[in-house]
Design a protein around this motif. Structure first.
Motif, PDB file in Angstrom:
ATOM      1  N   HIS A 181       0.745  -1.293   0.184  1.00 20.23           N
ATOM      2  CA  HIS A 181       0.050  -0.096   0.135  1.00 20.23           C
ATOM      3  C   HIS A 181       0.844   1.361  -0.063  1.00 20.23           C
ATOM      4  O   HIS A 181       0.481   2.356  -0.673  1.00 20.23           O
ATOM      5  CB  HIS A 181      -0.945  -0.115   1.242  1.00 20.23           C
ATOM      6  CG  HIS A 181      -2.052  -1.214   0.880  1.00 20.23           C
ATOM      7  ND1 HIS A 181      -1.792  -2.410   1.437  1.00 20.23           N
ATOM      8  CD2 HIS A 181      -3.098  -1.127   0.043  1.00 20.23           C
ATOM      9  CE1 HIS A 181      -3.001  -3.092   1.237  1.00 20.23           C
ATOM     10  NE2 HIS A 181      -3.618  -2.361   0.233  1.00 20.23           N
ATOM     11  N   ASP A 182       1.895   1.359   0.812  1.00 24.84           N
ATOM     12  CA  ASP A 182       2.527   2.509   0.742  1.00 24.84           C
ATOM     13  C   ASP A 182       3.522   2.804  -0.358  1.00 24.84           C
ATOM     14  O   ASP A 182       3.790   3.697  -0.876  1.00 24.84           O
ATOM     15  CB  ASP A 182       3.447   2.424   2.214  1.00 24.84           C
ATOM     16  CG  ASP A 182       2.395   2.900   3.374  1.00 24.84           C
ATOM     17  OD1 ASP A 182       1.364   2.687   3.173  1.00 24.84           O
ATOM     18  OD2 ASP A 182       3.215   3.137   4.424  1.00 24.84           O
ATOM     19  N   VAL A 183       4.236   1.750  -0.353  1.00 26.30           N
ATOM     20  CA  VAL A 183       5.336   1.655  -1.541  1.00 26.30           C
ATOM     21  C   VAL A 183       4.770   1.709  -3.150  1.00 26.30           C
ATOM     22  O   VAL A 183       5.232   2.234  -3.887  1.00 26.30           O
ATOM     23  CB  VAL A 183       6.484   0.532  -1.577  1.00 26.30           C
ATOM     24  CG1 VAL A 183       7.495   0.350  -2.674  1.00 26.30           C
ATOM     25  CG2 VAL A 183       7.171   0.618  -0.437  1.00 26.30           C
ATOM     26  N   ILE A 184       3.853   0.990  -3.299  1.00 33.43           N
ATOM     27  CA  ILE A 184       3.180   0.641  -4.520  1.00 33.43           C
ATOM     28  C   ILE A 184       2.041   1.603  -4.616  1.00 33.43           C
ATOM     29  O   ILE A 184       2.245   2.419  -5.598  1.00 33.43           O
ATOM     30  CB  ILE A 184       2.887  -0.756  -4.950  1.00 33.43           C
ATOM     31  CG1 ILE A 184       4.143  -1.878  -4.621  1.00 33.43           C
ATOM     32  CG2 ILE A 184       2.214  -1.132  -6.168  1.00 33.43           C
ATOM     33  CD1 ILE A 184       4.076  -3.127  -4.819  1.00 33.43           C
ATOM     34  N   ILE A 185       0.854   1.289  -4.055  1.00 27.16           N
ATOM     35  CA  ILE A 185      -0.297   1.936  -4.522  1.00 27.16           C
ATOM     36  C   ILE A 185      -0.280   3.418  -4.049  1.00 27.16           C
ATOM     37  O   ILE A 185      -0.549   4.316  -4.800  1.00 27.16           O
ATOM     38  CB  ILE A 185      -1.351   1.318  -3.900  1.00 27.16           C
ATOM     39  CG1 ILE A 185      -1.757  -0.053  -4.418  1.00 27.16           C
ATOM     40  CG2 ILE A 185      -2.769   2.257  -4.095  1.00 27.16           C
ATOM     41  CD1 ILE A 185      -1.742  -0.070  -6.061  1.00 27.16           C
TER      42      ILE A 185
END
Length: 186
Positions: free
Chosen positions: A158-162
Protein backbone atom coordinates in the motif's frame (compact mmCIF):
# COMPACT_ATOMS: atom_id res chain seq x y z
CA UNK A 1 -18.33 -28.74 9.96
CA UNK A 2 -17.61 -31.20 12.67
CA UNK A 3 -16.21 -34.60 11.89
CA UNK A 4 -18.93 -36.76 10.38
CA UNK A 5 -21.10 -33.89 9.08
CA UNK A 6 -22.14 -34.08 5.46
CA UNK A 7 -20.74 -32.16 2.49
CA UNK A 8 -24.13 -30.40 2.32
CA UNK A 9 -23.33 -28.70 5.63
CA UNK A 10 -19.97 -27.55 4.29
CA UNK A 11 -21.60 -26.18 1.12
CA UNK A 12 -24.22 -24.37 3.21
CA UNK A 13 -21.51 -22.81 5.40
CA UNK A 14 -19.54 -21.68 2.33
CA UNK A 15 -22.72 -20.25 0.80
CA UNK A 16 -23.50 -18.29 3.97
CA UNK A 17 -19.93 -16.95 4.10
CA UNK A 18 -20.22 -15.87 0.46
CA UNK A 19 -23.41 -13.93 1.18
CA UNK A 20 -21.84 -12.32 4.28
CA UNK A 21 -18.86 -11.21 2.18
CA UNK A 22 -21.11 -9.85 -0.54
CA UNK A 23 -23.22 -7.94 1.99
CA UNK A 24 -20.12 -6.40 3.60
CA UNK A 25 -18.77 -4.98 0.35
CA UNK A 26 -16.15 -5.67 -2.29
CA UNK A 27 -12.73 -7.24 -1.78
CA UNK A 28 -13.62 -9.14 1.38
CA UNK A 29 -12.70 -12.50 2.73
CA UNK A 30 -15.16 -14.12 5.08
CA UNK A 31 -14.34 -17.33 6.86
CA UNK A 32 -16.53 -19.71 8.82
CA UNK A 33 -15.24 -19.18 12.33
CA UNK A 34 -15.69 -22.79 13.41
CA UNK A 35 -13.05 -23.68 10.78
CA UNK A 36 -10.54 -21.13 12.07
CA UNK A 37 -9.73 -22.91 15.33
CA UNK A 38 -10.79 -19.93 17.39
CA UNK A 39 -8.65 -17.42 15.45
CA UNK A 40 -10.71 -14.55 14.11
CA UNK A 41 -9.52 -14.71 10.50
CA UNK A 42 -12.02 -12.05 9.42
CA UNK A 43 -10.58 -9.57 11.95
CA UNK A 44 -7.01 -10.43 11.00
CA UNK A 45 -7.54 -10.05 7.24
CA UNK A 46 -10.09 -7.28 6.96
CA UNK A 47 -7.46 -4.61 6.38
CA UNK A 48 -5.52 -6.61 3.80
CA UNK A 49 -6.88 -6.94 0.31
CA UNK A 50 -5.25 -7.92 -2.96
CA UNK A 51 -4.33 -5.07 -5.27
CA UNK A 52 -6.34 -4.62 -8.43
CA UNK A 53 -4.62 -3.14 -11.46
CA UNK A 54 -6.62 -0.46 -13.23
CA UNK A 55 -5.88 1.23 -16.52
CA UNK A 56 -6.24 4.55 -14.66
CA UNK A 57 -2.79 3.75 -13.18
CA UNK A 58 -1.19 3.94 -16.65
CA UNK A 59 1.13 6.88 -17.23
CA UNK A 60 1.76 6.27 -20.93
CA UNK A 61 5.39 5.12 -20.68
CA UNK A 62 5.54 1.41 -21.48
CA UNK A 63 8.54 0.66 -19.24
CA UNK A 64 7.10 2.44 -16.20
CA UNK A 65 3.62 1.00 -16.78
CA UNK A 66 5.00 -2.53 -17.14
CA UNK A 67 7.04 -2.11 -13.96
CA UNK A 68 4.01 -0.81 -12.06
CA UNK A 69 2.05 -3.88 -13.19
CA UNK A 70 4.84 -6.23 -12.12
CA UNK A 71 5.02 -4.59 -8.69
CA UNK A 72 1.27 -5.08 -8.25
CA UNK A 73 1.63 -8.74 -9.30
CA UNK A 74 4.42 -9.35 -6.80
CA UNK A 75 2.44 -7.62 -4.05
CA UNK A 76 -0.45 -9.97 -4.82
CA UNK A 77 1.93 -12.92 -4.67
CA UNK A 78 2.91 -11.71 -1.19
CA UNK A 79 -0.78 -11.38 -0.29
CA UNK A 80 -1.37 -14.95 -1.45
CA UNK A 81 1.61 -16.14 0.60
CA UNK A 82 0.15 -14.40 3.64
CA UNK A 83 -3.22 -16.12 3.19
CA UNK A 84 -1.76 -19.54 2.60
CA UNK A 85 0.81 -19.33 5.43
CA UNK A 86 3.69 -20.14 3.10
CA UNK A 87 7.11 -20.78 4.55
CA UNK A 88 9.34 -17.98 5.76
CA UNK A 89 11.77 -18.84 2.97
CA UNK A 90 9.04 -18.40 0.33
CA UNK A 91 7.95 -15.10 1.85
CA UNK A 92 11.56 -13.88 2.03
CA UNK A 93 12.02 -14.73 -1.67
CA UNK A 94 8.89 -12.74 -2.59
CA UNK A 95 9.91 -9.76 -0.43
CA UNK A 96 13.42 -9.77 -1.92
CA UNK A 97 11.95 -9.92 -5.43
CA UNK A 98 9.62 -7.02 -4.67
CA UNK A 99 12.49 -4.92 -3.28
CA UNK A 100 14.72 -5.70 -6.29
CA UNK A 101 11.93 -4.78 -8.71
CA UNK A 102 11.06 -1.61 -6.77
CA UNK A 103 14.71 -0.53 -6.72
CA UNK A 104 15.05 -1.04 -10.48
CA UNK A 105 11.75 0.72 -11.09
CA UNK A 106 12.78 3.72 -8.99
CA UNK A 107 16.09 3.97 -10.89
CA UNK A 108 14.34 3.79 -14.27
CA UNK A 109 11.70 6.28 -13.17
CA UNK A 110 14.36 8.72 -11.98
CA UNK A 111 16.15 8.44 -15.34
CA UNK A 112 12.89 9.19 -17.14
CA UNK A 113 12.13 12.13 -14.86
CA UNK A 114 15.58 13.60 -15.52
CA UNK A 115 14.91 13.33 -19.26
CA UNK A 116 11.54 15.01 -18.79
CA UNK A 117 13.17 17.73 -16.64
CA UNK A 118 10.61 17.07 -13.91
CA UNK A 119 10.68 20.06 -11.56
CA UNK A 120 10.12 17.92 -8.44
CA UNK A 121 12.86 15.39 -9.25
CA UNK A 122 14.87 15.95 -6.07
CA UNK A 123 11.78 15.48 -3.92
CA UNK A 124 10.81 12.34 -5.86
CA UNK A 125 14.30 10.83 -5.56
CA UNK A 126 14.28 11.53 -1.81
CA UNK A 127 10.89 9.82 -1.49
CA UNK A 128 12.21 6.76 -3.34
CA UNK A 129 15.21 6.58 -0.99
CA UNK A 130 12.99 6.89 2.08
CA UNK A 131 10.57 4.22 0.85
CA UNK A 132 13.36 1.76 0.04
CA UNK A 133 15.14 2.40 3.33
CA UNK A 134 11.97 1.80 5.33
CA UNK A 135 11.07 -1.27 3.25
CA UNK A 136 14.50 -2.79 3.89
CA UNK A 137 14.28 -2.00 7.60
CA UNK A 138 10.84 -3.61 7.87
CA UNK A 139 11.98 -6.65 5.86
CA UNK A 140 14.84 -7.14 8.35
CA UNK A 141 12.43 -6.80 11.27
CA UNK A 142 10.17 -9.41 9.68
CA UNK A 143 13.11 -11.79 9.21
CA UNK A 144 13.96 -11.33 12.90
CA UNK A 145 10.31 -12.07 13.79
CA UNK A 146 9.85 -8.56 15.23
CA UNK A 147 7.21 -7.63 12.65
CA UNK A 148 4.17 -9.46 11.31
CA UNK A 149 3.82 -10.32 7.65
CA UNK A 150 0.61 -8.27 7.60
CA UNK A 151 2.48 -5.14 8.68
CA UNK A 152 5.19 -5.76 6.10
CA UNK A 153 2.58 -6.36 3.39
CA UNK A 154 0.72 -3.19 4.39
CA UNK A 155 3.83 -1.07 3.90
CA UNK A 156 5.11 -2.74 0.73
CA UNK A 157 1.81 -3.10 -1.09
CA UNK A 158 0.00 0.00 0.00
CA UNK A 159 2.69 2.56 0.83
CA UNK A 160 5.46 1.65 -1.61
CA UNK A 161 3.26 0.61 -4.51
CA UNK A 162 -0.27 1.97 -4.48
CA UNK A 163 0.12 5.19 -2.50
CA UNK A 164 3.26 6.07 -4.42
CA UNK A 165 1.76 5.28 -7.83
CA UNK A 166 -1.48 7.09 -7.07
CA UNK A 167 0.23 9.92 -5.23
CA UNK A 168 3.70 11.11 -6.13
CA UNK A 169 3.91 9.38 -9.51
CA UNK A 170 0.74 11.04 -10.75
CA UNK A 171 2.51 14.39 -10.51
CA UNK A 172 4.59 13.55 -13.59
CA UNK A 173 1.97 11.66 -15.59
CA UNK A 174 0.96 14.85 -17.43
CA UNK A 175 4.52 15.17 -18.78
CA UNK A 176 4.19 11.86 -20.60
CA UNK A 177 2.11 11.76 -23.75
CA UNK A 178 -0.54 9.17 -23.07
CA UNK A 179 -1.43 6.93 -25.99
CA UNK A 180 -4.65 7.78 -27.71
CA UNK A 181 -7.12 4.89 -27.46
CA UNK A 182 -8.12 3.41 -30.79
CA UNK A 183 -11.43 4.49 -32.24
CA UNK A 184 -13.86 1.64 -32.56
CA UNK A 185 -16.60 1.65 -35.14
CA UNK A 186 -19.63 -0.55 -34.63
Amino acid sequence: PKRGESADVLVKMADEALYRAKAQGRNRIVCEMSLANGVDVNQRLHTYVPLIWKDAFLCGNNLIDDQHKVLVQIANELFSAMLSARSDADVARIVTNLLVEATQHFQDEETLLRQLQFDKLDQHVAEHAQLLSEAQRLAREFELKKLTLGSLFQFLAHDVIIRHILGSDREYFALIAKPVPPITVD
